[in-house]
Motif scaffolding. Structure first.
Motif, PDB file in Angstrom:
ATOM      1  N   ASP A 158      -4.268   5.568  -8.811  1.00 67.60           N
ATOM      2  CA  ASP A 158      -2.971   6.238  -8.817  1.00 67.60           C
ATOM      3  C   ASP A 158      -2.005   5.567  -9.795  1.00 67.60           C
ATOM      4  O   ASP A 158      -1.205   6.239 -10.451  1.00 67.60           O
ATOM      5  CB  ASP A 158      -2.376   6.237  -7.416  1.00 67.60           C
ATOM      6  N   ARG A 211       0.545  14.937  -7.928  1.00 64.49           N
ATOM      7  CA  ARG A 211      -0.397  14.872  -6.799  1.00 64.49           C
ATOM      8  C   ARG A 211      -0.051  13.678  -5.920  1.00 64.49           C
ATOM      9  O   ARG A 211       0.518  12.688  -6.374  1.00 64.49           O
ATOM     10  CB  ARG A 211      -1.842  14.760  -7.287  1.00 64.49           C
ATOM     11  N   THR A 251      -3.353   8.269  -2.877  1.00 72.20           N
ATOM     12  CA  THR A 251      -4.423   8.066  -1.911  1.00 72.20           C
ATOM     13  C   THR A 251      -3.931   7.246  -0.726  1.00 72.20           C
ATOM     14  O   THR A 251      -3.230   6.250  -0.899  1.00 72.20           O
ATOM     15  CB  THR A 251      -5.596   7.326  -2.591  1.00 72.20           C
ATOM     16  N   SER A 252      -4.333   7.632   0.470  1.00 68.52           N
ATOM     17  CA  SER A 252      -3.983   6.852   1.655  1.00 68.52           C
ATOM     18  C   SER A 252      -4.954   5.697   1.812  1.00 68.52           C
ATOM     19  O   SER A 252      -6.107   5.752   1.348  1.00 68.52           O
ATOM     20  CB  SER A 252      -4.020   7.720   2.907  1.00 68.52           C
ATOM     21  N   ALA A 267     -13.833   5.817   1.785  1.00 65.49           N
ATOM     22  CA  ALA A 267     -14.590   5.979   0.541  1.00 65.49           C
ATOM     23  C   ALA A 267     -15.360   4.716   0.166  1.00 65.49           C
ATOM     24  O   ALA A 267     -16.377   4.782  -0.530  1.00 65.49           O
ATOM     25  CB  ALA A 267     -13.645   6.376  -0.594  1.00 65.49           C
ATOM     26  N   ASP A 325      -3.688   2.631  -4.450  1.00 62.74           N
ATOM     27  CA  ASP A 325      -4.964   2.711  -5.162  1.00 62.74           C
ATOM     28  C   ASP A 325      -4.700   2.528  -6.661  1.00 62.74           C
ATOM     29  O   ASP A 325      -3.805   3.158  -7.231  1.00 62.74           O
ATOM     30  CB  ASP A 325      -5.594   4.077  -4.896  1.00 62.74           C
ATOM     31  N   GLY A 385       1.660   3.469  -2.066  1.00 63.98           N
ATOM     32  CA  GLY A 385       0.885   4.476  -1.375  1.00 63.98           C
ATOM     33  C   GLY A 385       1.775   5.271  -0.435  1.00 63.98           C
ATOM     34  O   GLY A 385       2.990   5.056  -0.360  1.00 63.98           O
ATOM     35  N   ASP A 413      -8.127   6.778   3.701  1.00 64.04           N
ATOM     36  CA  ASP A 413      -9.095   7.481   2.846  1.00 64.04           C
ATOM     37  C   ASP A 413      -9.799   6.501   1.913  1.00 64.04           C
ATOM     38  O   ASP A 413     -11.000   6.631   1.645  1.00 64.04           O
ATOM     39  CB  ASP A 413      -8.398   8.571   2.036  1.00 64.04           C
ATOM     40  N   PHE A 414      -9.069   5.516   1.401  1.00 65.66           N
ATOM     41  CA  PHE A 414      -9.685   4.508   0.538  1.00 65.66           C
ATOM     42  C   PHE A 414     -10.748   3.735   1.315  1.00 65.66           C
ATOM     43  O   PHE A 414     -11.857   3.501   0.803  1.00 65.66           O
ATOM     44  CB  PHE A 414      -8.613   3.554   0.006  1.00 65.66           C
TER      45      PHE A 414
END
Length: 288
Positions: free
Chosen positions: A173, A269, A272-273, A280, A170, A196, A276-277
C-alpha cells in the motif's frame, strides 16, 4: 500514454521498492532499479543498476537523465543527513525535478537525524512528497527483522510498547502511494501520513498470527533499555537501536494510535487489513 521520463528507485529490492519497480515497469514507465544486489526477479533485473549508499562512485551514474527519484535513506543510520544530502546535490545538478522520500510516521519533520531529511528534499526540489508510513506488516514475516526472527525462533514478539496501538500498514500500500507520487502529472508537494485501516496492539498481532499460523505466539513487554540492548544484540548499531527503542516508548504513550484515509484518498482503494495480511501469510508461521 505513460510518462516517458525516467524514474530512479533506490532500495529497489526492498519491501516497498520491488513493488514500485514492478508497477512502473508494468505501466510502461522507464525505470532504474537501484540496489547493491541484482534483483532475483527477471523483470526487475532487466532494469537494475548498481547503487550503494557507501560507494559514492555509484551515485552520479544513477541520477543522470532521471526525472524523479524514490529515495529510501541508508538503513540503520541514526544520522543520514550528510550522506543523503551529498546524493541530493548530485541529483539536483543532474536535473532531477521530483523526489519522493520514504520517512516514517514516528519521525517528526525537523527533529534531529532522519527528521532533517524532508527539509533536505524540499529545499532542493520543486516537486516532492514525503511518505510517513506507520509500522510495516512485513516486519512480522521478514526473517532478517527482529520481530520476524523472534516469532519463528521463540514464538514471541518482544517490544517496549506495552498496550500501545499501531496502525500497521502493508508495504504494497505504501508502494501504491509512492507510484502515484512519482508519476501524477501534478506534484503532490505534501507529507502523506500512511496507516492501515485499524490500530492494533502487539498482543492483538500475536493473537492474529497464532490464529492464522496455528501455533502459539505471545507478546512480551520489556522496558526501553532492555529493548535497546536486545536490538544491539541482534546486530543493530547502538545509536539506531536507541532510536527504535525510543519509538517503542512513544507507541506505549499513544503516539501511533491513529488511522488516516490517505492510502484510499491517493490510490482510490482501501488499504489491506492486518487480519487479511495474516491470513495471506499464514504458511510463513505454520509449524514445519
Amino acid at each position: 500514454m505513460p510518462d516517458q521520463r525516467t524514474v530512479l528507485i533506490t532500495g529497489a529490492t526492498g519491501n516497498i521498492g520491488r513493488h514500485i519497480v514492478a508497477a512502473l515497469a508494468a505501466a510502461g514507465h522507464p525505470v532504474r532499479a537501484a540496489s547493491r544486489h541484482r534483483p532475483t526477479d527477471p523483470a526487475a533485473a532487466a532494469h537494475h543498476i548498481p547503487f550503494d549508499w557507501h560507494d559514492p562512485a555509484t551515485h552520479r551514474p544513477a541520477v543522470g537523465g532521471v526525472h524523479a527519484v524514490y529515495l529510501m535513506p541508508p538503513p540503520v543510520s541514526a544520522d543520514p543527513v550528510g550522506q543523503v544530502g551529498a546524493f541530493l546535490d548530485l541529483a539536483q545538478d543532474a536535473g532531477v525535478r521530483r523526489v519522493v522520500l520514504l520517512s516514517s510516521s514516528a519521525i517528526r519533520t525537523g527533529n534531529p537525524g532522519p527528521g532533517q531529511l524532508p527539509t533536505a528534499v524540499t529545499d532542493r526540489f520543486p516537486e516532492w512528497a514525503v511518505l510517513r508510513p506507520s509500522w510495516f506488516m512485513q516486519n512480522f514475516v521478514a526473517e532478517h527483522h527482529h520481530h520476524g526472527a523472534s516469532i519463528r525462533r521463540d514464538g514471541e514478539i518482544v517490544t517496549a510498547t506495552g498496550d500501545g496501538r499501531v496502525g500497521f500498514i502493508d508495504a504494497a500500500d505504501i508502494a501504491a502511494v509512492a507510484v502515484r507520487a512519482l508519476t501524477d502529472p501534478v506534484p503532490h508537494n505534501a507529507e502523506h501520513l500512511l496507516t492501515g485501516p485499524q490500530t492494533h496492539s502487539y498482543a492483538d498481532v500475536a493473537a492474529m498470527i497464532s490464529e492464522a499460523g496455528g501455533r502459539p505466539v505471545r507478546h512480551r513487554t520489556v522496558d526501553v533499555d532492555t529493548m535497546r540492548r536486545r536490538l544491539v544484540d541482534s546486530g543493530i548499531p547502538d545509536g539506531f537501536a536507541a532510536l527504535l527503542a525510543g519509538m517503542d516508548a512513544a507507541i506505549a504513550a499513544g503516539a501511533e494510535n491513529r488511522t488516516t484515509s490517505t492510502v484510499a484518498d491517493v490510490t482510490g482503494r482501501a488499504p489491506t487489513s492486518l487480519r487479511d495480511f495474516c491470513t495471506a501469510h499464514a504458511d510463513h508461521w505454520r509449524p514445519a
